[in-house]
Design a protein around this motif. Structure first.
Motif, short mmCIF file in Angstrom:
data_model
loop_
_atom_site.label_atom_id
_atom_site.label_comp_id
_atom_site.label_asym_id
_atom_site.label_seq_id
_atom_site.Cartn_x
_atom_site.Cartn_y
_atom_site.Cartn_z
N ILE A 84 0.84 -1.20 0.00
CA ILE A 84 0.00 0.00 0.00
C ILE A 84 0.87 1.25 0.00
CG2 ILE A 84 -1.61 1.33 1.45
CD1 ILE A 84 -3.03 -1.31 2.04
N ALA A 85 1.97 1.22 0.74
CA ALA A 85 2.88 2.37 0.77
C ALA A 85 3.52 2.60 -0.58
CB ALA A 85 3.97 2.15 1.82
N ARG A 299 21.34 -9.85 1.20
CA ARG A 299 20.40 -9.95 0.09
C ARG A 299 18.96 -9.75 0.54
NH1 ARG A 299 22.51 -8.14 -3.69
NH2 ARG A 299 20.59 -8.64 -4.73
N ARG A 300 18.74 -8.87 1.51
CA ARG A 300 17.39 -8.57 1.96
C ARG A 300 17.02 -7.22 1.37
NH1 ARG A 300 18.27 -10.42 8.26
NH2 ARG A 300 18.71 -12.58 7.77
N ILE A 301 16.23 -7.23 0.33
CA ILE A 301 16.06 -6.04 -0.48
C ILE A 301 14.70 -5.40 -0.23
CG2 ILE A 301 16.22 -5.12 -2.81
CD1 ILE A 301 18.73 -6.55 -1.80
N SER A 302 14.70 -4.13 0.09
CA SER A 302 13.44 -3.42 0.28
C SER A 302 13.14 -2.55 -0.93
CB SER A 302 13.53 -2.53 1.52
OG SER A 302 14.49 -1.52 1.33
N GLY A 303 12.01 -1.89 -0.87
CA GLY A 303 11.58 -1.08 -2.00
C GLY A 303 12.32 0.24 -2.07
N TYR A 304 12.17 0.92 -3.21
CA TYR A 304 12.74 2.25 -3.40
C TYR A 304 12.25 3.18 -2.30
CZ TYR A 304 13.43 6.83 -5.52
OH TYR A 304 13.78 8.13 -5.76
N ASP A 305 13.10 4.10 -1.88
CA ASP A 305 12.84 4.85 -0.65
C ASP A 305 12.94 6.36 -0.84
OD1 ASP A 305 14.28 4.58 2.70
OD2 ASP A 305 12.33 5.22 2.02
N PRO A 306 12.12 6.96 -1.69
CA PRO A 306 12.17 8.41 -1.86
C PRO A 306 11.37 9.11 -0.78
CG PRO A 306 10.49 7.52 -3.26
CD PRO A 306 11.09 6.36 -2.50
N CYS A 307 11.29 10.41 -0.84
CA CYS A 307 10.52 11.17 0.16
C CYS A 307 9.05 10.80 0.14
CB CYS A 307 10.67 12.67 -0.07
SG CYS A 307 12.33 13.31 0.26
N THR A 308 8.55 10.29 -0.97
CA THR A 308 7.13 9.95 -1.06
C THR A 308 6.72 8.93 0.00
OG1 THR A 308 7.75 8.45 -2.83
CG2 THR A 308 6.75 10.52 -3.47
N GLU A 309 7.68 8.16 0.46
CA GLU A 309 7.40 7.20 1.54
C GLU A 309 6.83 7.91 2.77
OE1 GLU A 309 10.37 5.13 4.62
OE2 GLU A 309 10.54 4.33 2.61
N SER A 310 7.40 9.07 3.08
CA SER A 310 6.95 9.79 4.27
C SER A 310 5.55 10.37 4.09
CB SER A 310 7.94 10.91 4.62
OG SER A 310 7.99 11.89 3.60
N TYR A 311 5.17 10.69 2.85
CA TYR A 311 3.83 11.20 2.61
C TYR A 311 2.79 10.13 2.91
CZ TYR A 311 6.80 14.19 -0.35
OH TYR A 311 7.80 14.99 -0.84
N ALA A 312 3.09 8.90 2.48
CA ALA A 312 2.17 7.79 2.75
C ALA A 312 2.06 7.53 4.25
CB ALA A 312 2.66 6.53 2.03
N GLU A 313 3.17 7.64 4.96
CA GLU A 313 3.13 7.38 6.40
C GLU A 313 2.27 8.42 7.12
OE1 GLU A 313 7.11 6.80 7.87
OE2 GLU A 313 7.19 4.76 7.04
N LYS A 314 2.31 9.65 6.65
CA LYS A 314 1.44 10.67 7.24
C LYS A 314 -0.02 10.32 7.00
CE LYS A 314 4.67 14.56 6.59
NZ LYS A 314 4.91 15.81 5.81
#
Length: 455
Positions: A84-85, A299-314
């Motif tokens: 969802i994020a 080899r534990r790979i997470s998703g791309y991490d731009p500032c937009t991540e913080s918008y979703a968390e808000k």
């Protein structure tokens, strides 16, 4: 017979309550949402009653004629990151979150133009998905994730019976390079044991910047770093000398060489998109640093991490949003986050190579596409090409540029049983960087045709 008994038990478990629960799951409107014509549903499906594991989903039906469109399940990786994020809120979903987290705006390149989209927060402990057994957060792994996702699908379809026998595809990115083939195998094994038509009518999957094979991914990643001038010749030689990518455990000298590259030679760049500006707020975040350190060390790979991540968390931590989505009904004792640190640090079982699973699913006749954004240094195009080359597939259509509009969108090659495509100038989250190109890619995948060869 054993699979049949499991299936019968799963269907009966939810059959009586399914129609009413679907009605309860309907979203009337999300806070700050623009008007739309399509229907939305979200809520929980229990996948293990004894341990109290329940997975959270969000269905956004197709913009037009949803009854005639396929169902597509989207999974993000991590392991421990929210679909969802990422997938829903900054890549392929119908809504994007504004900078303040106060409202949503339409994504004109949403994949729900062509399909009904089902976003799943998986495994339990990711996003709104939860478990009442705290030890589950420290013993998650590939096998249980695949099993829970399979149980979710069976039970979800009993709640939404209109999707029985509907053409079904799985999509996603990053560590979903494990989740997707593993779930596809679960479904294929189930379908093989049952008469036609298949209850879950799996047609294929499409996965981007996918973690595929520890050995080839490791070599391909370090090669990408060196070939894109991110590390020195000396560090490249040191890593290649001291790191045994065939082993699950790295030596101290290997860890030192990798850590030196990341901490002293990369600089403050976004490793998920090396040519775009980094988000300063997130680049200083310890969670991001942890995920980057784990990138090649484990080899534990997470998703791309731009500032937009913080918008979703808000946005998704707002009480009114959670009420509208029927989320957090058990009052989880932590904030909703794009990724779970606990799961990232405690992942237990991880299949070393997905190539044997690919071979099995190719033989089963599934439509399989793999794509790579070529500016991602975390699961780079060189890693994916090395992995896929070792499937030793027969080339059907040799390497050529594919187009959107008048521009080269990337390059592609079609094999007997698999299509590989790059997306030019895209980072780890391809639809975020190249939304138009990714929508063409997805639409072409659904048709089963080849990507456009001309302007």
């Amino acid at each position: 017979m054993f699979l049949s008994l499991i299936f019968f038990s799963l269907v009966c478990h939810n059959a009586a309550a399914a129609p009413n629960q679907k009605t309860l799951d309907r979203i009337s409107e999300l806070p700050g949402q623009p008007p739309v014509s399509f229907s939305q549903y979200s809520g929980y499906v229990t996948v293990n009653k004894q341990q109290g594991r329940a997975l959270f989903y969000w269905l956004t039906e197709a913009v037009s004629q949803p009854e005639n469109k396929p169902l597509v399940l989207w999974l993000n990786g991590g392991p421990g990151c929210s679909s969802i994020a990422y997938g829903a809120s900054e890549e392929i979903g119908p809504f994007l979150v504004n900078k303040t987290g106060s409202s949503l705006y339409l994504n004109k390149h949403s994949w729900n133009i062509d399909a009904n989209l089902l976003f799943l927060e998986s495994p339990a402990g990711v996003g709104f998905s939860y478990t009442n057994t705290s030890s589950n957060l420290k013993d998650s792994g590939d096998k249980r994730t695949a099993q829970d996702a399979f149980i979710f699908l069976i039970r979800w379809i009993t709640r939404f019976p209109e999707y029985k026998y509907r053409d079904f595809y799985i999509s996603g990115e990053s560590y979903a390079g494990h989740y997707i083939p593993q779930l596809a195998k679960k479904i294929h094994d189930y379908n093989t044991a049952h008469p036609k038509p298949p209850y879950i009518n799996l047609k294929g999957f499409i996965v981007g910047n996918a973690v595929t094979d520890n050995y080839y991914d490791g070599i391909g990643t370090v090669t990408y770093w060196w070939s894109h001038s991110m590390i020195s010749d000396g560090t490249y030689q040191s890593i290649m000398t001291h790191c045994n990518f065939k082993s699950g455990n790295n030596s101290e000298s290997c860890d030192e060489a990798l850590t030196y590259a990341m901490n002293h030679e990369f600089g403050d760049i976004d490793q998920y998109s090396i040519y775009t500006p980094a988000c300063i707020a997130i680049s200083k975040n310890t969670t991001r640093s942890l995920r980057l350190k784990n990138t090649l060390l484990h080899r534990r790979i997470s998703g791309y991490d731009p500032c937009t991540e913080s918008y979703a968390e808000k946005y998704y931590n707002r009480a009114d949003v959670q009420r509208a989505m029927h989320a957090n009904i058990t009052k989880i004792p932590y904030s909703w986050t794009a990724c779970s640190d606990v799961l990232i640090k405690n992942w237990k079982d991880s299949q070393f190579s997905m190539l044997p699973t690919y071979k099995e699913l190719i033989a089963a006749g599934l439509r399989i596409w793999v794509f790579s954004g070529d500016t991602d240094s975390v699961v780079p195009v060189t890693a994916t090409r090395l992995s896929l080359n070792n499937l030793n597939l027969t080339v059907k259509t040799p390497w050529y540029p594919w187009y959107t509009g008048n521009q080269v969108a990337g390059w592609t090659e079609t094999y007997k049983g698999l299509t590989f495509a790059t997306v030019r100038g895209a980072g780890h989250e391809v639809p975020l960087f190249k939304p138009k190109q990714s929508s063409v890619l997805f639409r072409t995948f659904l048709t089963g045709k080849e990507l456009p060869k001309s302007r």
